[in-house]
Design an enzyme around this catalytic site. Structure first.
Site, short mmCIF file in Angstrom:
data_model
loop_
_atom_site.label_atom_id
_atom_site.label_comp_id
_atom_site.label_asym_id
_atom_site.label_seq_id
_atom_site.Cartn_x
_atom_site.Cartn_y
_atom_site.Cartn_z
N THR A 122 -1.79 -5.08 8.06
CA THR A 122 -0.64 -5.89 7.62
C THR A 122 -0.27 -5.54 6.18
O THR A 122 0.87 -5.73 5.76
CB THR A 122 -0.94 -7.41 7.73
N PHE A 123 -1.23 -5.01 5.43
CA PHE A 123 -0.95 -4.54 4.07
C PHE A 123 0.10 -3.42 4.15
O PHE A 123 1.09 -3.42 3.40
CB PHE A 123 -2.25 -4.01 3.45
N ASP A 150 0.04 -2.39 -6.36
CA ASP A 150 -0.13 -1.24 -5.45
C ASP A 150 1.02 -1.19 -4.44
O ASP A 150 1.59 -0.13 -4.17
CB ASP A 150 -1.45 -1.38 -4.66
N LEU A 161 -4.25 3.57 2.09
CA LEU A 161 -5.44 4.00 2.82
C LEU A 161 -6.40 2.83 2.92
O LEU A 161 -7.06 2.46 1.96
CB LEU A 161 -6.09 5.16 2.02
N ARG A 162 -6.44 2.23 4.10
CA ARG A 162 -7.31 1.06 4.31
C ARG A 162 -8.68 1.56 4.68
O ARG A 162 -8.82 2.40 5.59
CB ARG A 162 -6.67 0.20 5.41
N GLU A 199 -8.47 -14.96 7.36
CA GLU A 199 -7.28 -14.11 7.36
C GLU A 199 -6.95 -13.62 5.95
O GLU A 199 -7.11 -14.34 4.97
CB GLU A 199 -6.06 -14.87 7.92
N GLY A 200 -6.42 -12.41 5.89
CA GLY A 200 -6.10 -11.80 4.60
C GLY A 200 -4.73 -12.22 4.07
O GLY A 200 -3.95 -12.90 4.74
N PHE A 201 -4.48 -11.76 2.85
CA PHE A 201 -3.28 -12.14 2.11
C PHE A 201 -1.98 -11.81 2.87
O PHE A 201 -1.06 -12.62 2.90
CB PHE A 201 -3.29 -11.37 0.78
N ASN A 202 -1.95 -10.65 3.49
CA ASN A 202 -0.67 -10.20 4.05
C ASN A 202 -0.33 -10.81 5.40
O ASN A 202 0.84 -10.91 5.76
CB ASN A 202 -0.61 -8.67 4.07
O1 GFB Z 1 -3.84 -7.97 3.33
P1 GFB Z 1 -4.67 -7.92 4.54
O2 GFB Z 1 -4.53 -9.04 5.46
O3 GFB Z 1 -4.41 -6.57 5.28
O4 GFB Z 1 -6.16 -7.82 4.05
P2 GFB Z 1 -5.05 -5.93 6.61
C1 GFB Z 1 -6.66 -6.73 3.35
C2 GFB Z 1 -6.99 -7.09 1.90
O5 GFB Z 1 -7.82 -6.04 1.35
C3 GFB Z 1 -5.76 -7.13 0.98
C4 GFB Z 1 -7.40 -5.69 0.06
O6 GFB Z 1 -5.10 -8.35 0.96
C5 GFB Z 1 -6.37 -6.74 -0.35
O7 GFB Z 1 -7.03 -7.83 -0.94
N1 GFB Z 1 -6.75 -4.37 0.13
C6 GFB Z 1 -6.52 -3.62 1.23
C7 GFB Z 1 -6.25 -3.71 -0.92
N2 GFB Z 1 -5.87 -2.48 0.89
C8 GFB Z 1 -5.68 -2.51 -0.44
C9 GFB Z 1 -5.05 -1.63 -1.37
O8 GFB Z 1 -4.52 -0.58 -1.04
N3 GFB Z 1 -5.05 -2.01 -2.66
C10 GFB Z 1 -5.61 -3.18 -3.08
N4 GFB Z 1 -5.54 -3.46 -4.37
N5 GFB Z 1 -6.22 -4.03 -2.24
C11 GFB Z 1 -6.78 -7.46 7.92
C12 GFB Z 1 -7.44 -8.69 7.36
O9 GFB Z 1 -6.45 -6.62 6.84
O10 GFB Z 1 -7.65 -6.71 8.72
C13 GFB Z 1 -8.26 -9.44 8.36
O11 GFB Z 1 -6.46 -9.59 6.95
C14 GFB Z 1 -9.19 -8.51 9.13
O12 GFB Z 1 -9.04 -10.40 7.70
C15 GFB Z 1 -8.37 -7.40 9.72
O13 GFB Z 1 -10.16 -8.01 8.22
C16 GFB Z 1 -9.24 -6.42 10.49
O14 GFB Z 1 -4.22 -6.22 7.79
O15 GFB Z 1 -5.22 -4.50 6.23
#
Ligand code: GFB
Length: 412
Positions: free
Chosen positions: A371-372, A354, A273-274, A32-35
């Site tokens: 979730t970002f 960001d 923009l993901r 799971e990611g940070f958010n």
């Molecule tokens: O945060 P997060 O859970 O969001 O995971 P999602 C995406 C990670 O990608 C972030 C990097 O925590 C960052 O490390 N990242 C994404 C970015 N967008 C940016 C950005 O605009 N700037 C920067 N600096 N870093 C979920 C994941 O991603 O999507 C799951 O948690 C899985 O593991 C799922 O991959 C499909 O909700 O976008």
């Protein structure tokens, strides 16, 4: 004599209470990611509040998305790297993992957790979504192993010298309300003091979007050093500051209240923009780079601004391609810190900077089901920008009038 006796009774009571005080540890599915993890924190913090324990903040292990080649191992990170602990502590009682370990293990070799509670989804739902929590036999949990008859080893955030006495598996459907009696029983009747919830993302919110949710969410203020970097960037490149944009927050989140009017936001539009794994995971909802440029140009015109900030996990080449499709009078900005700054704030800090910049823009557009993007929308709700300027997302190239994000509006 009488007085001496009552002092010793009091001391005994205090030490008894301290000895019984419970500490809650947790961890999340490694992928799971940070958010998403930030949301799990809120669920566990709400549980911690109703149990009256102390939450031991799980060190940040090296996350899958922290991929910068220029940086080494980004694990065992304290929460203070990203968040303001004083503000978090105004919502729930907490301690950083390493501080706790130092205190707890003064006289012994390692940390011995009393019980691991491995949370899992119920296997026999039968179409019913009634809240429940039942102990089941643990099956195929390869991540934990028997060190000897009395202790389990496990991953424990990549720390060696952390062990547990017991391992239990709990099928759960529900939030803190359902888990509370189970944990209370473990703490009060079975004298467990250090409790570790694994796969804590299984726990749901009791009150998503309600006042208590937003209290916890508002307490998640970012670390001052990250806010300073974001503010410096806004001032230098985007002619933006909290004073001029109306985005200033009170020093203490507890005194925030509903404003009479919406905040203005800075003189730029911002986009999240993901890309990366979303190019396959959300294939139909992620626009091409050309369509992205077209959307941003239109939005800048509509909002009467000439500056666009892009937060993205896209490569530099992809950003350049977007720029190639943008009219010349539109300026595109991205936050790409110097190596020393990046070395200090790491990938997690870059992402937060960001997010802060996106949170303060006049208008924001995010990516489908990221979730970002959701966390940016919440930051904008906390700053009380107009919902029309917040709950927007890019549509895929083939999506006509795609459905826009649900408006989870702040309540105080
Ligand atoms: O945060 P997060 O859970 O969001 O995971 P999602 C995406 C990670 O990608 C972030 C990097 O925590 C960052 O490390 N990242 C994404 C970015 N967008 C940016 C950005 O605009 N700037 C920067 N600096 N870093 C979920 C994941 O991603 O999507 C799951 O948690 C899985 O593991 C799922 O991959 C499909 O909700 O976008």
């Amino acid at each position: 004599m009488q007085c001496q006796l009552s002092i010793s009774v009091l001391l005994f009571q205090v030490s008894y209470i301290l000895a019984k005080h419970c500490y809650l540890f947790y961890d999340v599915n490694p992928g799971e990611g940070f958010n998403l993890r930030r949301d799990v924190y809120l669920r566990v913090a709400a549980l911690n509040n109703i149990l009256n324990c102390t939450l031991v903040l799980p060190p940040w292990d090296h996350l899958y998305h922290w991929q910068s080649n220029s940086l080494n191992f980004q694990g065992k990170l304290p929460w203070s790297k990203f968040f303001d602990l004083k503000q978090l502590g105004r919502y729930t009682k907490l301690v950083e993992f390493e501080s706790f370990v130092q205190e707890e293990t003064k006289s012994s070799e390692g940390l011995l957790i009393d019980v691991i509670l491995h949370l899992q989804h119920p296997t026999d739902l039968n179409g019913s979504f009634e809240e429940k929590a039942n102990f089941v036999k643990c099956k195929k949990l390869k991540k934990y192993w028997k060190e000897d008859d009395a202790t389990y080893g496990g991953p424990f955030w990549s720390y060696e010298n952390v062990f547990a006495k017991k391992l239990k598996c709990l099928e759960i459907l529900g939030g803190p309300r359902v888990l509370k009696p189970v944990l209370q029983n473990l703490i009060e009747s079975k004298s467990n003091r250090l409790i570790f919830l694994d796969r804590a993302e299984t726990l749901l919110h009791d009150q998503f979007g309600q006042t208590d949710y937003w209290r916890g969410r508002r307490s998640m203020r970012f670390s001052t050093h990250l806010i300073d970097i974001a503010n410096e960037f806004r001032k230098t490149f985007l002619k933006s500051s909290d004073e001029e944009d109306g985005t200033k927050l009170p020093l203490d989140w507890r005194v925030e209240s509903k404003l009479d009017t919406y905040s203005r936001g800075g003189p730029y539009i911002a986009a999240h923009l993901r890309r990366k794994d979303f190019l396959s995971a959300r294939k139909s909802q992620i626009p091409s780079l050309e369509k992205t440029a077209e959307t941003l140009s239109l939005l800048a015109k509509k909002n009467n601004v000439s500056q666009v900030f892009i937060a993205s996990d896209a490569s530099d080449i992809e950003i350049e391609e977007i720029m190639g499709h943008i009219p010349e009078d539109l300026e595109i900005f991205t936050f790409r810190p110097s190596l020393p700054t990046k070395g200090k704030i790491l990938d997690g800090g870059v992402a937060i900077v960001d997010q802060i910049i996106c949170a303060c823009a006049k208008y924001f557009i995010g990516s489908y089901e990221s979730t970002f993007s959701f966390r940016i929308q919440e930051e904008r709700e906390i700053r009380q920008l107009h919902p029309d300027s917040t709950f927007n997302r890019f549509c895929g190239d083939q999506e006509l009038n795609c459905q826009q994000p649900t408006r989870w509006k702040i309540v105080f």
